[in-house]
Design an enzyme around this catalytic site. Structure first.
Site, PDB file in Angstrom:
ATOM      1  N   CYS B  85     -76.371 -17.864 -10.331  1.00 28.27           N
ATOM      2  CA  CYS B  85     -75.979 -18.233 -11.536  1.00 28.27           C
ATOM      3  C   CYS B  85     -76.184 -18.937 -12.064  1.00 28.27           C
ATOM      4  O   CYS B  85     -76.533 -19.083 -13.969  1.00 28.27           O
ATOM      5  CB  CYS B  85     -74.594 -19.550 -11.248  1.00 28.27           C
ATOM      6  SG  CYS B  85     -73.748 -17.689  -9.407  1.00 28.27           S
ATOM      7  N   CYS B 206     -60.761 -19.522 -10.964  1.00 26.33           N
ATOM      8  CA  CYS B 206     -61.865 -18.763 -10.817  1.00 26.33           C
ATOM      9  C   CYS B 206     -62.169 -18.706 -11.881  1.00 26.33           C
ATOM     10  O   CYS B 206     -61.835 -17.550 -12.642  1.00 26.33           O
ATOM     11  CB  CYS B 206     -62.073 -18.104  -9.646  1.00 26.33           C
ATOM     12  SG  CYS B 206     -61.086 -18.425  -8.271  1.00 26.33           S
ATOM     13  N   SER B 207     -63.928 -18.364 -12.427  1.00 25.81           N
ATOM     14  CA  SER B 207     -64.409 -17.310 -13.960  1.00 25.81           C
ATOM     15  C   SER B 207     -64.011 -16.088 -13.749  1.00 25.81           C
ATOM     16  O   SER B 207     -64.391 -15.700 -11.813  1.00 25.81           O
ATOM     17  CB  SER B 207     -65.983 -18.130 -13.668  1.00 25.81           C
ATOM     18  OG  SER B 207     -66.745 -17.770 -12.467  1.00 25.81           O
ATOM     19  N   LYS B 328     -64.553 -18.921 -17.631  1.00 28.26           N
ATOM     20  CA  LYS B 328     -63.618 -18.830 -17.534  1.00 28.26           C
ATOM     21  C   LYS B 328     -62.595 -17.950 -17.882  1.00 28.26           C
ATOM     22  O   LYS B 328     -62.606 -17.112 -17.761  1.00 28.26           O
ATOM     23  CB  LYS B 328     -62.801 -20.225 -17.048  1.00 28.26           C
ATOM     24  CG  LYS B 328     -61.157 -20.246 -17.149  1.00 28.26           C
ATOM     25  CD  LYS B 328     -61.264 -19.745 -15.635  1.00 28.26           C
ATOM     26  CE  LYS B 328     -59.413 -19.053 -15.536  1.00 28.26           C
ATOM     27  NZ  LYS B 328     -59.719 -17.127 -15.842  1.00 28.26           N
ATOM     28  N   HIS B 332     -68.631 -14.607 -17.093  1.00 31.82           N
ATOM     29  CA  HIS B 332     -69.447 -15.239 -16.206  1.00 31.82           C
ATOM     30  C   HIS B 332     -70.160 -13.478 -15.601  1.00 31.82           C
ATOM     31  O   HIS B 332     -70.290 -13.737 -14.609  1.00 31.82           O
ATOM     32  CB  HIS B 332     -69.086 -15.846 -15.013  1.00 31.82           C
ATOM     33  CG  HIS B 332     -69.857 -17.206 -14.477  1.00 31.82           C
ATOM     34  ND1 HIS B 332     -71.263 -16.982 -14.862  1.00 31.82           N
ATOM     35  CD2 HIS B 332     -69.613 -17.706 -12.897  1.00 31.82           C
ATOM     36  CE1 HIS B 332     -71.941 -17.426 -14.140  1.00 31.82           C
ATOM     37  NE2 HIS B 332     -70.982 -17.767 -12.625  1.00 31.82           N
TER      38      HIS B 332
END
Lengths: 130, 386
Positions: B85, B206-207, B328, B332
């Site tokens: 990421c 969670c994103s 978020k 992402h």
């Protein structure tokens, strides 16, 4: 998982074998070709202690496909009595039974039966002691 | 080393973009970026493109060739960069080095990910963790951050309400960002009542799974000045790595690679955490924004959760974090996120962030982009010449 890799990793998965640097004594799990501490390249096989305690944990509610049938399940970071750490499931444990500091022992279990690879996959899990 | 400026930014809308293929996501962001810079595409000499897993998400590797071709840049030097990421941040660093070194004058730093194309996203993302010794044993990516969260809660008394406030705040910011995936406000109840993913994290901690691309164009400061552009300089760059497995790190309530990358970036820039006016922090999970804010030195260890509850990190707070909506709410697309952070900060520094523009125009900004559970991290510090 592909079969050659599975076969290669049997000593650590089935027997919890680590690698001890003959030069400085650092114990690695999984075994490593090069010592992370001193750079030594000669290792001897050692059995890791089976007892340890939970350093942190979670309950997995949304797993990848191969673990779908086991959800929800508890996963923890366990520190063994000699300081070696590993990540594993905690078997047969209701989520509220596992806390930071909970004493566990490492046991041998079936982990996955992913039909894509036509091979049952075994390894270690933790079990709450007492 | 030459001083380097960001002279153009571009990004696609982030979201579930079912009708747009990977290659066109990148091409669109690159075209917007060159238009923003006012630089003809023939001038671009090189590109570094962050992409975590074209191979798993859409079955396509060898991306640098394909993506630059479809962006109308066929023939240039192009390299795909992967650091999970943090791929975008790592691509930015490579592009910055190529300009700083004097090798090239116009270098594109981009990032792209197409996550909604039928692949099992949970499986693909988990490849950023240790496949043999974490994932094999049943842990998921949210599961790793959940274990960091439980360790942080035990050590510092961080609460689910503090985690939830990070999501509430980032959604409030994202509601003002027309390119965000979720342009909606949410409440604490939404977060705390959401379906559980990995305790103590629920769906709104969670994103999301996102398609999107972002690009920035870099040039030497003296070239940027000739173009008459506002000068947004890269004054600090830090990059650090750590063990891939969470369990091999001493303190499970910390993410040391973030602190180390920040230390290196601050040292180069000659500034400290108190000098940062606005930051984009890698909030792949709510707990990540809290731990990373502490590692960046914005708050003492264990205090970032309370700071979120107190509104310190909100758009009108003393230390605004993730004005874009963060991972978020903005979304992402993993390889693109590090570049999208730079886009947002460049917009804020040049007063072009629209409805979410900070009232007091910031001067110094920080972008922190992280791979895996903290196995890699980049930190970049930007300053606008007033």
């Amino acid at each position: 998982m592909i079969t050659p890799r599975y076969h290669r990793e049997i000593p650590q998965r089935y027997r919890l074998e680590g690698g001890k640097c003959t030069q400085c004594g650092e114990v690695h799990f999984p075994p490593r070709a090069v010592c992370r501490k001193c750079g030594g390249r000669e290792m001897e096989t050692v059995d890791l202690p089976r007892r340890g305690k939970v350093l942190t944990h979670t309950t997995i509610w949304i797993p990848p496909a191969q673990f779908e049938s086991q959800k929800p399940y508890v996963v923890a970071v366990v520190e063994l009595e000699n300081g070696v750490r590993l990540t594993c499931m905690v078997a047969d444990a209701p989520p509220d039974e596992v806390k930071i500091g909970t004493e566990v022992e490492i046991i041998f279990r079936k982990l996955q039966s992913d039909p894509r690879w036509e091979v049952l996959q075994y390894g270690y899990k933790a079990k709450v002691v007492g | 080393m030459r001083e380097v400026a960001i002279i153009g930014v571009g990004m696609t809308k982030f979201g579930e973009l079912w009708d747009t293929p990977l290659r066109d996501l990148f091409a669109t962001a690159a075209a917007e970026c060159l238009e923003d810079a006012g630089v003809e595409r023939e001038k671009v000499q090189s590109a570094y493109i962050g992409c975590m897993s074209g191979g798993l998400f859409v079955g396509q590797e060898h991306l640098a060739s394909m993506l630059t071709d479809y962006a109308g840049l066929k023939g240039i030097s192009a390299t795909r960069v992967e650091s999970a990421c943090a791929s975008g941040g790592a691509a930015f660093r490579a592009a910055w080095m190529e300009v700083a070194s004097g090798m090239s004058d116009f270098v594109l730093a981009g990032g792209v990910e197409k996550m909604n194309d039928g692949a099992d996203a949970t499986y693909c993302l988990a490849t950023a963790a240790d496949q043999e010794y974490e994932v094999y044993n049943g842990v998921t990516f949210p599961g790793l951050y959940a274990m960091i969260a439980n360790a942080h809660m035990e050590k510092y008394g961080t609460t689910p309400q503090m985690l939830a406030q990070v999501a509430v705040k980032n959604h409030a910011n994202g509601a003002l960002n027309p390119k965000a995936q979720f342009q909606m406000k949410i409440t604490q109840d939404t977060v705390l009542g959401a379906v559980r993913v990995a305790e103590p994290l629920g769906l709104f901690d969670c994103s999301p799974v996102t398609d999107g691309a972002a690009c920035v164009l870099l040039a030497p400061v003296e070239v940027a000045k000739k173009l008459g552009k506002p000068i947004v300089k890269v004054i600090g760059a830090g990059h650090a790595t750590d063990t891939i497995a969470l369990h091999d790190r001493e303190d499970l309530a910390a993410i040391p690679a973030v602190g180390e990358a920040a230390r290196r970036a601050y040292e180069m820039a000659g500034v400290g955490p108190d000098d940062i006016d606005v930051a984009e922090v890698h909030d792949c999970f709510t707990i990540a924004e809290i731990v990373c804010s502490e590692e960046l030195g914005f708050f003492e260890r264990g205090k970032a959760g309370q700071a979120a509850l107190d509104g310190v990190t909100a758009l009108d707070g003393a230390k605004p974090i993730n004005t874009s909506g963060g991972l978020k709410s903005k979304g992402h697309p993993v390889g693109a996120s590090g570049i999208a952070q730079i886009c947002e900060l460049t917009l804020q520094l040049t007063g072009r962030a629209g409805e979410r523009q900070l009232k007091k125009k910031p001067r110094i900004a920080l972008a922190q982009n992280m791979g895996g559970s903290g196995g890699s991290c980049t930190v970049h510090i930007l300053e606008v010449e007033q």
